[in-house]
Scaffold this motif. Structure first.
Motif, PDB file in Angstrom:
ATOM      1  N   ALA A 188     -16.825  -8.157 -60.997  1.00 22.95           N
ATOM      2  CA  ALA A 188     -18.093  -9.023 -60.287  1.00 22.95           C
ATOM      3  C   ALA A 188     -17.808 -10.021 -59.761  1.00 22.95           C
ATOM      4  O   ALA A 188     -18.594 -10.838 -58.836  1.00 22.95           O
ATOM      5  CB  ALA A 188     -19.178  -9.006 -61.417  1.00 22.95           C
ATOM      6  N   ARG A 189     -16.867 -11.068 -60.471  1.00 20.49           N
ATOM      7  CA  ARG A 189     -16.714 -12.506 -59.986  1.00 20.49           C
ATOM      8  C   ARG A 189     -16.052 -12.476 -58.447  1.00 20.49           C
ATOM      9  O   ARG A 189     -16.327 -13.527 -57.666  1.00 20.49           O
ATOM     10  CB  ARG A 189     -15.603 -12.937 -60.871  1.00 20.49           C
ATOM     11  N   LEU A 190     -15.576 -11.269 -58.162  1.00 22.20           N
ATOM     12  CA  LEU A 190     -15.010 -11.334 -56.709  1.00 22.20           C
ATOM     13  C   LEU A 190     -16.386 -11.229 -55.676  1.00 22.20           C
ATOM     14  O   LEU A 190     -16.174 -11.593 -54.658  1.00 22.20           O
ATOM     15  CB  LEU A 190     -14.337 -10.133 -56.504  1.00 22.20           C
ATOM     16  N   GLU A 191     -17.467 -10.936 -55.934  1.00 21.87           N
ATOM     17  CA  GLU A 191     -18.595 -10.816 -55.096  1.00 21.87           C
ATOM     18  C   GLU A 191     -18.959 -12.111 -54.512  1.00 21.87           C
ATOM     19  O   GLU A 191     -20.053 -12.120 -53.506  1.00 21.87           O
ATOM     20  CB  GLU A 191     -19.720 -10.043 -55.819  1.00 21.87           C
ATOM     21  N   VAL A 192     -18.697 -13.154 -55.163  1.00 23.60           N
ATOM     22  CA  VAL A 192     -19.150 -14.488 -54.760  1.00 23.60           C
ATOM     23  C   VAL A 192     -18.475 -15.063 -53.452  1.00 23.60           C
ATOM     24  O   VAL A 192     -18.822 -15.813 -52.880  1.00 23.60           O
ATOM     25  CB  VAL A 192     -19.130 -15.508 -55.892  1.00 23.60           C
ATOM     26  N   PHE A 193     -17.313 -14.265 -53.209  1.00 22.42           N
ATOM     27  CA  PHE A 193     -16.299 -14.656 -52.013  1.00 22.42           C
ATOM     28  C   PHE A 193     -16.963 -13.779 -50.776  1.00 22.42           C
ATOM     29  O   PHE A 193     -16.995 -12.660 -50.882  1.00 22.42           O
ATOM     30  CB  PHE A 193     -15.146 -14.391 -52.363  1.00 22.42           C
ATOM     31  N   GLY A 194     -16.940 -14.201 -49.634  1.00 23.39           N
ATOM     32  CA  GLY A 194     -17.100 -13.794 -48.569  1.00 23.39           C
ATOM     33  C   GLY A 194     -15.721 -12.976 -48.181  1.00 23.39           C
ATOM     34  O   GLY A 194     -14.530 -13.280 -48.625  1.00 23.39           O
ATOM     35  N   ASP A 195     -15.670 -11.960 -47.173  1.00 21.49           N
ATOM     36  CA  ASP A 195     -14.661 -11.058 -46.950  1.00 21.49           C
ATOM     37  C   ASP A 195     -13.772 -11.833 -46.302  1.00 21.49           C
ATOM     38  O   ASP A 195     -12.508 -11.437 -46.251  1.00 21.49           O
ATOM     39  CB  ASP A 195     -15.016  -9.923 -46.186  1.00 21.49           C
ATOM     40  N   LYS A 196     -14.083 -13.004 -45.457  1.00 17.12           N
ATOM     41  CA  LYS A 196     -12.845 -13.795 -45.129  1.00 17.12           C
ATOM     42  C   LYS A 196     -12.408 -15.153 -45.684  1.00 17.12           C
ATOM     43  O   LYS A 196     -11.680 -15.877 -45.231  1.00 17.12           O
ATOM     44  CB  LYS A 196     -13.422 -14.137 -43.560  1.00 17.12           C
ATOM     45  N   ALA A 197     -12.823 -14.994 -47.084  1.00 19.81           N
ATOM     46  CA  ALA A 197     -12.527 -16.205 -47.882  1.00 19.81           C
ATOM     47  C   ALA A 197     -10.839 -16.119 -47.950  1.00 19.81           C
ATOM     48  O   ALA A 197     -10.271 -15.406 -48.224  1.00 19.81           O
ATOM     49  CB  ALA A 197     -13.088 -16.223 -49.173  1.00 19.81           C
ATOM     50  N   LYS A 198     -10.269 -17.486 -48.171  1.00 23.96           N
ATOM     51  CA  LYS A 198      -8.814 -17.595 -48.285  1.00 23.96           C
ATOM     52  C   LYS A 198      -8.670 -18.686 -49.154  1.00 23.96           C
ATOM     53  O   LYS A 198      -9.270 -19.846 -49.014  1.00 23.96           O
ATOM     54  CB  LYS A 198      -8.037 -17.672 -46.896  1.00 23.96           C
ATOM     55  N   VAL A 199      -7.744 -18.860 -49.938  1.00 30.46           N
ATOM     56  CA  VAL A 199      -7.324 -19.899 -50.859  1.00 30.46           C
ATOM     57  C   VAL A 199      -5.829 -19.997 -50.809  1.00 30.46           C
ATOM     58  O   VAL A 199      -4.936 -19.132 -50.972  1.00 30.46           O
ATOM     59  CB  VAL A 199      -7.808 -19.639 -52.276  1.00 30.46           C
ATOM     60  N   VAL A 200      -5.592 -21.539 -50.630  1.00 31.70           N
ATOM     61  CA  VAL A 200      -4.269 -21.866 -50.551  1.00 31.70           C
ATOM     62  C   VAL A 200      -4.009 -22.873 -51.672  1.00 31.70           C
ATOM     63  O   VAL A 200      -4.738 -23.860 -51.972  1.00 31.70           O
ATOM     64  CB  VAL A 200      -3.839 -22.552 -49.198  1.00 31.70           C
ATOM     65  N   VAL A 201      -3.143 -22.628 -52.952  1.00 32.80           N
ATOM     66  CA  VAL A 201      -3.071 -23.626 -53.795  1.00 32.80           C
ATOM     67  C   VAL A 201      -1.605 -23.695 -54.333  1.00 32.80           C
ATOM     68  O   VAL A 201      -0.720 -23.017 -53.962  1.00 32.80           O
ATOM     69  CB  VAL A 201      -3.896 -22.844 -55.051  1.00 32.80           C
ATOM     70  N   SER A 202      -1.342 -24.667 -55.222  1.00 33.90           N
ATOM     71  CA  SER A 202      -0.082 -24.908 -55.690  1.00 33.90           C
ATOM     72  C   SER A 202       0.249 -23.809 -56.764  1.00 33.90           C
ATOM     73  O   SER A 202       1.561 -23.760 -57.091  1.00 33.90           O
ATOM     74  CB  SER A 202       0.238 -26.316 -56.329  1.00 33.90           C
ATOM     75  N   GLU A 203      -0.504 -23.310 -57.604  1.00 29.90           N
ATOM     76  CA  GLU A 203      -0.455 -22.296 -58.597  1.00 29.90           C
ATOM     77  C   GLU A 203      -1.631 -21.514 -58.723  1.00 29.90           C
ATOM     78  O   GLU A 203      -2.628 -21.706 -58.482  1.00 29.90           O
ATOM     79  CB  GLU A 203      -0.260 -23.089 -60.138  1.00 29.90           C
ATOM     80  N   PRO A 204      -1.267 -20.140 -59.194  1.00 30.10           N
ATOM     81  CA  PRO A 204      -2.580 -19.374 -58.949  1.00 30.10           C
ATOM     82  C   PRO A 204      -3.612 -19.793 -59.914  1.00 30.10           C
ATOM     83  O   PRO A 204      -3.575 -20.407 -60.938  1.00 30.10           O
ATOM     84  CB  PRO A 204      -1.698 -18.067 -59.554  1.00 30.10           C
ATOM     85  N   LEU A 205      -4.777 -19.556 -59.419  1.00 28.15           N
ATOM     86  CA  LEU A 205      -5.989 -19.817 -60.087  1.00 28.15           C
ATOM     87  C   LEU A 205      -6.528 -19.092 -61.366  1.00 28.15           C
ATOM     88  O   LEU A 205      -7.438 -19.195 -62.008  1.00 28.15           O
ATOM     89  CB  LEU A 205      -7.330 -20.098 -59.067  1.00 28.15           C
ATOM     90  N   ASN A 206      -5.859 -17.819 -61.122  1.00 24.82           N
ATOM     91  CA  ASN A 206      -6.069 -16.670 -62.219  1.00 24.82           C
ATOM     92  C   ASN A 206      -5.046 -16.039 -62.627  1.00 24.82           C
ATOM     93  O   ASN A 206      -4.081 -16.280 -62.258  1.00 24.82           O
ATOM     94  CB  ASN A 206      -7.424 -16.025 -61.756  1.00 24.82           C
ATOM     95  N   ASP A 207      -5.319 -15.323 -63.703  1.00 28.16           N
ATOM     96  CA  ASP A 207      -4.260 -14.276 -64.190  1.00 28.16           C
ATOM     97  C   ASP A 207      -4.577 -12.903 -63.484  1.00 28.16           C
ATOM     98  O   ASP A 207      -3.985 -12.074 -64.136  1.00 28.16           O
ATOM     99  CB  ASP A 207      -4.256 -14.289 -65.708  1.00 28.16           C
TER     100      ASP A 207
END
Length: 102
Positions: A51-70
């Motif tokens: 369910a936590r994926l539903e808060v993101f729009g279909d075009k959302a993108k994240v660039v990070v230094s380390e993965p934010l989750n497991d």
């Protein structure tokens, strides 16, 4: 390199509003890590009950230094001396060409 041992190390992200370019590069060949998310629709397909994926729009993108989750498969590592190019159509990686020393 003009006597400078390691003149450049960095991860850089740029966008023009439609395309996002995320660069990973170091003159020493060992830059800090860089990751980006996979496409949200792909994640929803892999994890239909998340369910936590539903808060993101279909075009959302994240660039990070380390993965934010497991969540397995949620983030892709960008290889050394590579640019990740993220668009609405998806993403791909392109290695840099080697530069001859002056």
């Amino acid at each position: 390199m003009k006597g400078i041992r390691f003149p450049m190390q960095g991860t850089i992200a740029l966008s023009d509003g439609a395309t996002l370019w995320a660069f990973r590069y170091s003159t020493s060949g060992r830059s800090r890590s860089l990751y980006h998310s996979v496409a949200i629709p792909e994640l929803r397909e892999m994890y239909p009950d998340a369910a936590r994926l539903e808060v993101f729009g279909d075009k959302a993108k994240v660039v990070v230094s380390e993965p934010l989750n497991d969540i397995p498969g949620a983030f892709v590592e960008v290889a050394e001396s590579t640019v990740a190019i993220l668009t609405d159509a998806g993403y791909h990686h392109e290695p840099f060409m080697a530069r001859a020393d002056d």
